[in-house]
Design a protein around this motif. Sequence first.
Motif, PDB file in Angstrom:
ATOM      1  N   ASN A  73       0.835  -0.990  -0.052  1.00  9.76           N
ATOM      2  CA  ASN A  73      -0.070   0.070  -0.069  1.00  9.76           C
ATOM      3  C   ASN A  73       0.684   1.343  -0.076  1.00  9.76           C
ATOM      4  OD1 ASN A  73      -2.434  -1.486   0.091  1.00  9.76           O
ATOM      5  ND2 ASN A  73      -2.488  -1.571   2.111  1.00  9.76           N
ATOM      6  N   ASN A  74       1.984   1.157   0.711  1.00 14.10           N
ATOM      7  CA  ASN A  74       2.707   2.467   0.678  1.00 14.10           C
ATOM      8  C   ASN A  74       3.397   2.546  -0.558  1.00 14.10           C
ATOM      9  OD1 ASN A  74       2.280   3.160   3.438  1.00 14.10           O
ATOM     10  ND2 ASN A  74       3.935   1.986   4.193  1.00 14.10           N
ATOM     11  N   LYS A  75       4.085   1.438  -0.959  1.00 17.82           N
ATOM     12  CA  LYS A  75       4.653   1.503  -2.449  1.00 17.82           C
ATOM     13  C   LYS A  75       3.725   2.055  -3.436  1.00 17.82           C
ATOM     14  CE  LYS A  75       7.196  -2.086  -3.939  1.00 17.82           C
ATOM     15  NZ  LYS A  75       8.516  -2.038  -3.650  1.00 17.82           N
ATOM     16  N   LEU A  76       2.309   1.583  -3.507  1.00 16.53           N
ATOM     17  CA  LEU A  76       1.355   2.127  -4.371  1.00 16.53           C
ATOM     18  C   LEU A  76       1.284   3.797  -4.340  1.00 16.53           C
ATOM     19  CD1 LEU A  76      -0.532   1.252  -6.792  1.00 16.53           C
ATOM     20  CD2 LEU A  76      -2.278   0.844  -4.937  1.00 16.53           C
ATOM     21  N   LYS A  77       1.090   4.312  -2.973  1.00 18.48           N
ATOM     22  CA  LYS A  77       0.926   5.898  -2.640  1.00 18.48           C
ATOM     23  C   LYS A  77       2.025   6.496  -3.211  1.00 18.48           C
ATOM     24  CE  LYS A  77       1.641   7.143   1.570  1.00 18.48           C
ATOM     25  NZ  LYS A  77       1.762   7.224   3.122  1.00 18.48           N
ATOM     26  N   TYR A  78       3.204   5.973  -2.723  1.00 12.79           N
ATOM     27  CA  TYR A  78       4.388   6.759  -3.153  1.00 12.79           C
ATOM     28  C   TYR A  78       4.885   6.555  -4.712  1.00 12.79           C
ATOM     29  CZ  TYR A  78       5.448   7.449   1.802  1.00 12.79           C
ATOM     30  OH  TYR A  78       5.275   7.697   3.060  1.00 12.79           O
ATOM     31  N   LEU A  79       4.187   5.520  -5.225  1.00 13.65           N
ATOM     32  CA  LEU A  79       4.506   5.533  -6.588  1.00 13.65           C
ATOM     33  C   LEU A  79       3.552   6.466  -7.381  1.00 13.65           C
ATOM     34  CD1 LEU A  79       5.949   3.997  -8.788  1.00 13.65           C
ATOM     35  CD2 LEU A  79       4.315   2.197  -8.953  1.00 13.65           C
ATOM     36  N   ASN A  80       2.728   6.591  -7.098  1.00 12.85           N
ATOM     37  CA  ASN A  80       1.624   7.755  -7.882  1.00 12.85           C
ATOM     38  C   ASN A  80       2.062   8.974  -7.320  1.00 12.85           C
ATOM     39  OD1 ASN A  80      -0.486   5.989  -8.950  1.00 12.85           O
ATOM     40  ND2 ASN A  80      -1.349   5.615  -6.938  1.00 12.85           N
ATOM     41  N   LYS A  81       2.579   9.374  -6.308  1.00  8.93           N
ATOM     42  CA  LYS A  81       3.261  10.641  -6.202  1.00  8.93           C
ATOM     43  C   LYS A  81       4.434  10.745  -6.722  1.00  8.93           C
ATOM     44  CE  LYS A  81       1.784  11.658  -1.098  1.00  8.93           C
ATOM     45  NZ  LYS A  81       2.440  11.831   0.169  1.00  8.93           N
ATOM     46  N   SER A  82       5.237   9.842  -7.253  1.00 12.59           N
ATOM     47  CA  SER A  82       6.278   9.903  -7.924  1.00 12.59           C
ATOM     48  C   SER A  82       6.019  10.189  -9.320  1.00 12.59           C
ATOM     49  CB  SER A  82       7.350   8.683  -8.050  1.00 12.59           C
ATOM     50  OG  SER A  82       8.328   8.834  -8.772  1.00 12.59           O
ATOM     51  N   ILE A  83       5.053   9.786  -9.977  1.00  8.78           N
ATOM     52  CA  ILE A  83       4.630   9.795 -11.183  1.00  8.78           C
ATOM     53  C   ILE A  83       3.911  11.349 -11.322  1.00  8.78           C
ATOM     54  CG2 ILE A  83       2.579   9.385 -12.995  1.00  8.78           C
ATOM     55  CD1 ILE A  83       2.964   6.225 -12.102  1.00  8.78           C
ATOM     56  N   ASN A  84       3.115  11.679 -10.305  1.00  9.37           N
ATOM     57  CA  ASN A  84       2.694  13.184 -10.361  1.00  9.37           C
ATOM     58  C   ASN A  84       3.646  14.085 -10.425  1.00  9.37           C
ATOM     59  OD1 ASN A  84       0.655  15.222  -9.784  1.00  9.37           O
ATOM     60  ND2 ASN A  84       1.367  15.405  -7.721  1.00  9.37           N
ATOM     61  N   TYR A  85       4.880  13.930  -9.568  1.00 14.42           N
ATOM     62  CA  TYR A  85       5.773  14.964  -9.786  1.00 14.42           C
ATOM     63  C   TYR A  85       6.704  14.785 -10.707  1.00 14.42           C
ATOM     64  CZ  TYR A  85       4.748  16.521  -4.778  1.00 14.42           C
ATOM     65  OH  TYR A  85       4.195  16.985  -3.879  1.00 14.42           O
ATOM     66  N   LEU A  86       6.869  13.896 -11.238  1.00 12.50           N
ATOM     67  CA  LEU A  86       7.758  13.529 -12.657  1.00 12.50           C
ATOM     68  C   LEU A  86       7.034  14.243 -13.728  1.00 12.50           C
ATOM     69  CD1 LEU A  86       9.319  10.229 -11.933  1.00 12.50           C
ATOM     70  CD2 LEU A  86      10.601  12.310 -11.837  1.00 12.50           C
ATOM     71  N   THR A  87       5.753  13.849 -13.735  1.00 10.16           N
ATOM     72  CA  THR A  87       4.886  14.445 -14.808  1.00 10.16           C
ATOM     73  C   THR A  87       5.073  15.833 -14.889  1.00 10.16           C
ATOM     74  OG1 THR A  87       3.486  12.143 -14.955  1.00 10.16           O
ATOM     75  CG2 THR A  87       2.579  14.466 -16.024  1.00 10.16           C
ATOM     76  N   LYS A  88       4.741  16.693 -13.617  1.00  8.98           N
ATOM     77  CA  LYS A  88       4.822  17.951 -13.582  1.00  8.98           C
ATOM     78  C   LYS A  88       6.235  18.653 -14.197  1.00  8.98           C
ATOM     79  CE  LYS A  88       1.331  18.628  -9.681  1.00  8.98           C
ATOM     80  NZ  LYS A  88       1.086  19.028  -8.659  1.00  8.98           N
ATOM     81  N   SER A  89       7.188  17.936 -13.882  1.00  5.81           N
ATOM     82  CA  SER A  89       8.665  18.166 -14.228  1.00  5.81           C
ATOM     83  C   SER A  89       8.884  18.233 -15.855  1.00  5.81           C
ATOM     84  CB  SER A  89       9.578  17.314 -13.661  1.00  5.81           C
ATOM     85  OG  SER A  89      11.172  17.785 -14.051  1.00  5.81           O
ATOM     86  N   LEU A  90       8.060  16.865 -16.272  1.00  8.02           N
ATOM     87  CA  LEU A  90       8.140  16.927 -17.714  1.00  8.02           C
ATOM     88  C   LEU A  90       7.568  18.082 -18.489  1.00  8.02           C
ATOM     89  CD1 LEU A  90       9.155  14.609 -19.802  1.00  8.02           C
ATOM     90  CD2 LEU A  90       7.042  13.695 -19.701  1.00  8.02           C
ATOM     91  N   HIS A  91       6.407  18.570 -17.929  1.00  2.47           N
ATOM     92  CA  HIS A  91       5.732  19.748 -18.485  1.00  2.47           C
ATOM     93  C   HIS A  91       6.596  20.910 -18.753  1.00  2.47           C
ATOM     94  CE1 HIS A  91       1.844  18.372 -16.949  1.00  2.47           C
ATOM     95  NE2 HIS A  91       1.940  17.812 -17.830  1.00  2.47           N
ATOM     96  N   TYR A  92       7.892  21.069 -17.966  1.00  2.00           N
ATOM     97  CA  TYR A  92       8.951  22.200 -18.229  1.00  2.00           C
ATOM     98  C   TYR A  92       9.930  21.850 -19.305  1.00  2.00           C
ATOM     99  CZ  TYR A  92       7.371  24.410 -13.766  1.00  2.00           C
ATOM    100  OH  TYR A  92       6.734  25.059 -12.949  1.00  2.00           O
ATOM    101  N   ASP A  93       9.823  20.534 -19.696  1.00  2.00           N
ATOM    102  CA  ASP A  93      10.884  20.061 -20.681  1.00  2.00           C
ATOM    103  C   ASP A  93      10.329  18.635 -21.143  1.00  2.00           C
ATOM    104  OD1 ASP A  93      13.142  19.646 -22.349  1.00  2.00           O
ATOM    105  OD2 ASP A  93      14.460  19.324 -20.876  1.00  2.00           O
TER     106      ASP A  93
END
Length: 218
Positions: A73-93
Amino acid sequence: YNNNNNNDSDDNNDIVIILNIASIVSLQYLNNTNNSLKYCNILKYNNIYNNKYYYYIKGLTYLQIVINNNNYNNKLKYLNKSINYLTKSLHYDLNDYKLNYYLSICYSLLRNINKSFKYIHKSLQLSPYIEHSLNFLSLLYISRKQYDNALLTLNSCLKQFPNSIITLFSIARIYQNINQFDKALIQYKKLSNSIPKIFRLRNYNTDQIEAEVKFELW
């Protein structure tokens, strides 16, 4: 902070650079995810966080937490957070091959192989000759039992990195898994030239050799 308004922007830029470096050092060299998040949060609390690297580092930190965590459950929660932040970063480049690579890893961990393929292909389109990216693509092919495509990818990698331990080992394991033992042995012998100590101690015990070979994300 300097009270001179003309220097506020420069001061903020210096703080951002220092805290980004501190976060990277904490994450990649000390494996200290708590400190990495702490430095990122300082940026956020001071409202100077809205930039590519804040989201990038925070996304990578959560990905490392996923790797370090055994609770599903923790892995799933943090994995979704990782995807969220990496996707936001990708919007810049959109043309950052590393961001596409890490997103591919995230989606593979979510078992969303189609999206994982999408991002790794984009990463390799942007930068075709990255050893870890080519090896990761081969792992996705293996997960689909597309062994021919996996071998094509790995052999392409070998042309660029002829002494790659990870690549030689992956090719050997594929041949072993599809019962082409003669070809597997050829690859293991090639591998022994790169890491003779392991083979001398293990006497071609491939299960123990596999435990020695680490597939690193960074």
